[in-house]
Design a protein around this motif. Structure first.
Motif, short mmCIF file in Angstrom:
data_model
loop_
_atom_site.label_atom_id
_atom_site.label_comp_id
_atom_site.label_asym_id
_atom_site.label_seq_id
_atom_site.Cartn_x
_atom_site.Cartn_y
_atom_site.Cartn_z
N HIS A 76 0.42 10.00 32.83
CA HIS A 76 -0.20 11.31 33.05
C HIS A 76 -1.28 11.63 32.01
O HIS A 76 -1.71 12.78 31.89
CB HIS A 76 0.86 12.41 33.03
CG HIS A 76 1.63 12.53 34.31
ND1 HIS A 76 1.16 13.25 35.39
CD2 HIS A 76 2.82 12.01 34.69
CE1 HIS A 76 2.03 13.18 36.38
NE2 HIS A 76 3.05 12.43 35.99
N THR A 204 8.15 8.77 38.67
CA THR A 204 7.44 9.34 39.82
C THR A 204 8.20 9.13 41.12
O THR A 204 8.24 10.02 41.98
CB THR A 204 6.04 8.70 39.94
OG1 THR A 204 5.29 9.01 38.76
CG2 THR A 204 5.29 9.24 41.15
N LYS A 234 -2.22 13.73 38.52
CA LYS A 234 -1.96 12.53 39.31
C LYS A 234 -1.75 11.34 38.38
O LYS A 234 -2.67 10.93 37.67
CB LYS A 234 -3.12 12.26 40.26
CG LYS A 234 -2.87 11.11 41.23
CD LYS A 234 -4.04 10.93 42.20
CE LYS A 234 -3.76 9.78 43.16
NZ LYS A 234 -4.90 9.60 44.11
#
Length: 243
Positions: A76, A204, A234
């Motif tokens: 991230h 994730t 994202k």
């Protein structure tokens, strides 16, 4: 969480059975909550010296407990193009989860970070590592995970990286930004060995997994709060990395 309990959980993962150990996972999560395993971010100054490079791509290797959370944090970070979970510190022949879990291989669960130095520097990665990715004052454990395979370590790829890392550890200790001494090992990288596929992008892919919910998702929130200009929503996933 004991090493045995965590190992059993991961053995179930290798067989692709996520539902079969839901009760065990819940018990572990409750135990972690009672133990206060989740770490709070520590706001720390940036390193006084940083790596200088004209390269378009650089790599860094960090170990700070379970690689699920460390990988998730760096995925991230703006400027990071890939972050891969693996093993460093031991021999190639022993670089497998089942063997490393015994705590006698010399390996630590580690993450190899590939980044663009024009967007994020080595020093900034170090600051994130010490501030939100793990607790650098815990010797041979992180939160509920115990053993030398969960030690805090920086594996350097060049003399300059080692110089920057050593200086930063000394700087943080001198500033007394942590209540205890920094125990992070700084060592030359002898090899990085990619972990099994089921460990990659774990945070994730499994955001509702109890261990992730309690131990690792708070790290992502801390990154977003403490380093808002560096955070990106994202993540840079291994499954989507080019090449």
């Amino acid at each position: 969480m004991s090493k045995t309990s965590r190992s059993n959980l991961r053995r179930n993962l290798t067989g692709g059975v996520l539902g079969a150990f839901a009760l065990t996972a819940l018990i572990i999560a409750v135990t972690a909550v009672r133990a206060g395993a989740a770490e709070e971010a520590v706001v720390i100054p940036p390193p006084s010296i940083d790596e200088t490079t004209s390269a378009k791509t650089e790599k860094a290797v960090f170990a700070g407990g379970c690689f699920w959370g460390v990988q998730g944090v760096f995925q991230h970070v703006k400027g990071v193009t890939n972050a891969v979970s693996g093993y460093s510190g031991g021999a190639k022949e022993t670089a497998s989860y089942e063997t490393v879990s015994g705590g006698k291989t010399g390996h630590a669960e580690a993450v190899e970070v590939t980044y663009d130095p024009s967007q994020v520097s080595y020093g900034q990665l170090l600051q994130i590592f010490f501030s939100v990715a793990h607790n650098p004052t815990q010797l041979n454990y992180q939160g509920p995970d115990h053993g030398t395979q969960y030690r805090s370590a920086i594996f350097t790829l060049s003399p300059e990286q080692k110089k920057v890392a050593d200086a930063y550890v000394a700087q943080l200790d001198k500033a007394k930004v942590f209540p205890d001494k920094v125990v992070t090992e700084v060592a030359d990288l002898k090899g990085f060995y990619t972990a099994e596929a089921y460990h990659q992008d774990f945070l994730t892919l499994n955001p509702d997994y109890p261990y992730i919910v309690y131990n690792d998702l708070p790290k992502i929130e801390n990154l977003k709060t403490v380093f808002p200009k560096t955070y990106r929503d994202k993540p840079a996933l291994v499954s989507q990395a080019k090449g």
